[in-house]
Design a protein around this motif. Structure first.
Motif, PDB file in Angstrom:
ATOM      1  N   PHE A  14       1.692   3.522  -0.075  1.00 30.41           N
ATOM      2  CA  PHE A  14       0.746   2.659   0.453  1.00 30.41           C
ATOM      3  C   PHE A  14       0.270   1.767  -0.662  1.00 30.41           C
ATOM      4  N   ARG A  15       0.444   0.499  -0.467  1.00 30.44           N
ATOM      5  CA  ARG A  15      -0.100  -0.512  -1.619  1.00 30.44           C
ATOM      6  C   ARG A  15      -1.421  -1.280  -1.285  1.00 30.44           C
ATOM      7  N   ASP A  16      -2.237  -1.079  -2.019  1.00 27.03           N
ATOM      8  CA  ASP A  16      -3.584  -1.848  -1.845  1.00 27.03           C
ATOM      9  C   ASP A  16      -3.354  -3.287  -2.289  1.00 27.03           C
ATOM     10  N   GLN A  17      -3.315  -4.468  -1.473  1.00 26.02           N
ATOM     11  CA  GLN A  17      -3.363  -5.667  -1.740  1.00 26.02           C
ATOM     12  C   GLN A  17      -4.305  -6.162  -2.833  1.00 26.02           C
ATOM     13  N   GLY A  18      -5.519  -5.797  -2.517  1.00 26.77           N
ATOM     14  CA  GLY A  18      -6.691  -6.317  -3.416  1.00 26.77           C
ATOM     15  C   GLY A  18      -6.584  -5.557  -4.639  1.00 26.77           C
ATOM     16  N   ALA A  19      -6.448  -4.425  -4.945  1.00 29.57           N
ATOM     17  CA  ALA A  19      -6.589  -3.847  -6.271  1.00 29.57           C
ATOM     18  C   ALA A  19      -5.170  -3.646  -6.893  1.00 29.57           C
ATOM     19  N   GLY A  20      -4.071  -3.881  -6.065  1.00 29.07           N
ATOM     20  CA  GLY A  20      -2.679  -3.512  -6.741  1.00 29.07           C
ATOM     21  C   GLY A  20      -2.524  -2.141  -6.882  1.00 29.07           C
ATOM     22  N   ALA A  21      -2.960  -1.246  -6.565  1.00 24.51           N
ATOM     23  CA  ALA A  21      -3.048   0.174  -6.689  1.00 24.51           C
ATOM     24  C   ALA A  21      -1.825   0.685  -5.530  1.00 24.51           C
ATOM     25  N   THR A  22      -1.169   1.774  -5.912  1.00 22.26           N
ATOM     26  CA  THR A  22      -0.246   2.272  -4.883  1.00 22.26           C
ATOM     27  C   THR A  22      -0.608   3.841  -4.883  1.00 22.26           C
ATOM     28  N   PHE A  23      -0.215   4.372  -3.665  1.00 23.15           N
ATOM     29  CA  PHE A  23      -0.400   5.557  -3.275  1.00 23.15           C
ATOM     30  C   PHE A  23       0.723   6.066  -2.779  1.00 23.15           C
ATOM     31  N   LEU A  24       1.569   6.968  -3.315  1.00 26.19           N
ATOM     32  CA  LEU A  24       2.555   7.765  -2.823  1.00 26.19           C
ATOM     33  C   LEU A  24       2.376   9.132  -1.829  1.00 26.19           C
ATOM     34  N   SER A  32       9.942  -1.965   7.288  1.00 27.64           N
ATOM     35  CA  SER A  32      11.308  -2.525   6.601  1.00 27.64           C
ATOM     36  C   SER A  32      11.102  -3.038   5.099  1.00 27.64           C
ATOM     37  N   LYS A  33       9.994  -3.105   4.463  1.00 23.32           N
ATOM     38  CA  LYS A  33       9.651  -3.376   3.098  1.00 23.32           C
ATOM     39  C   LYS A  33       9.882  -2.254   2.119  1.00 23.32           C
ATOM     40  N   THR A  34      10.312  -2.459   1.045  1.00 19.14           N
ATOM     41  CA  THR A  34      10.678  -1.241   0.099  1.00 19.14           C
ATOM     42  C   THR A  34       9.963  -1.658  -1.236  1.00 19.14           C
ATOM     43  N   ILE A  35       9.818  -0.377  -1.968  1.00 23.41           N
ATOM     44  CA  ILE A  35       9.465  -0.626  -3.351  1.00 23.41           C
ATOM     45  C   ILE A  35       9.976   0.389  -4.142  1.00 23.41           C
ATOM     46  N   GLU A  36      10.213  -0.044  -5.443  1.00 21.66           N
ATOM     47  CA  GLU A  36      10.721   0.992  -6.472  1.00 21.66           C
ATOM     48  C   GLU A  36       9.746   1.730  -7.280  1.00 21.66           C
ATOM     49  N   LEU A  37       9.639   2.954  -7.125  1.00 24.28           N
ATOM     50  CA  LEU A  37       8.392   3.628  -7.924  1.00 24.28           C
ATOM     51  C   LEU A  37       8.981   4.831  -8.443  1.00 24.28           C
ATOM     52  N   ASP A  38       8.665   4.991  -9.831  1.00 21.64           N
ATOM     53  CA  ASP A  38       9.209   6.223 -10.516  1.00 21.64           C
ATOM     54  C   ASP A  38      10.662   6.319 -10.355  1.00 21.64           C
ATOM     55  N   GLY A  39      11.432   5.314 -10.467  1.00 29.00           N
ATOM     56  CA  GLY A  39      12.868   5.227 -10.116  1.00 29.00           C
ATOM     57  C   GLY A  39      13.420   5.555  -8.998  1.00 29.00           C
ATOM     58  N   GLU A  40      12.552   5.878  -7.960  1.00 29.64           N
ATOM     59  CA  GLU A  40      12.941   5.929  -6.433  1.00 29.64           C
ATOM     60  C   GLU A  40      12.628   4.811  -5.699  1.00 29.64           C
ATOM     61  N   THR A  41      13.373   4.573  -4.546  1.00 27.56           N
ATOM     62  CA  THR A  41      12.813   3.581  -3.592  1.00 27.56           C
ATOM     63  C   THR A  41      12.289   4.024  -2.308  1.00 27.56           C
ATOM     64  N   TYR A  42      11.080   3.519  -1.954  1.00 29.15           N
ATOM     65  CA  TYR A  42      10.457   4.131  -0.842  1.00 29.15           C
ATOM     66  C   TYR A  42      10.107   2.922  -0.036  1.00 29.15           C
ATOM     67  N   PRO A  43       9.768   3.326   1.500  1.00 33.21           N
ATOM     68  CA  PRO A  43       9.205   2.117   2.434  1.00 33.21           C
ATOM     69  C   PRO A  43       7.731   2.036   1.751  1.00 33.21           C
ATOM     70  N   VAL A  44       7.270   0.882   2.088  1.00 33.11           N
ATOM     71  CA  VAL A  44       6.045   0.421   1.497  1.00 33.11           C
ATOM     72  C   VAL A  44       5.247  -0.075   2.683  1.00 33.11           C
TER      73      VAL A  44
END
Length: 88
Positions: A14-24, A32-44
């Motif tokens: 979950f990515r906070d658009q205002g603060a730019g913070a991410t929570f796994l 359908s969107k993905t993000i790479e976090l800690d070397g892994e790809t996750y849906p965002v």
């Protein structure tokens, strides 16, 4: 438990658009969107508010001036009582 009735429970970011913070975390939500976090790809999932940007949690909460409101109400109530007493 019955088979094939439960949604897939998988890691999601979950990515906070205002603060730019991410929570796994884990969730059943799909994206359908993905993000790479800690070397892994996750849906965002993009969210507008989270604990990283909410005014209550960041300490930027506005204090409402309730004392001023109460005083104005009392003045109006006293004025109305005076008008009612004068008209009797």
């Amino acid at each position: 438990m019955k088979n094939d009735i439960h949604p897939e429970y998988a890691p999601v970011v979950f990515r906070d658009q205002g603060a730019g913070a991410t929570f796994l975390t884990r969730s059943t939500v799909k994206s359908s969107k993905t993000i790479e976090l800690d070397g892994e790809t996750y849906p965002v999932i993009d969210v507008e508010l989270s604990s990283a940007s909410h005014p209550f949690y960041t300490g930027k909460q506005k204090i409402v001036d309730t004392a001023g409101r109460v005083e104005r109400f009392r003045r109006r109530a006293a004025k109305r009582q005076a008008e009612d007493a004068a008209s009797e």
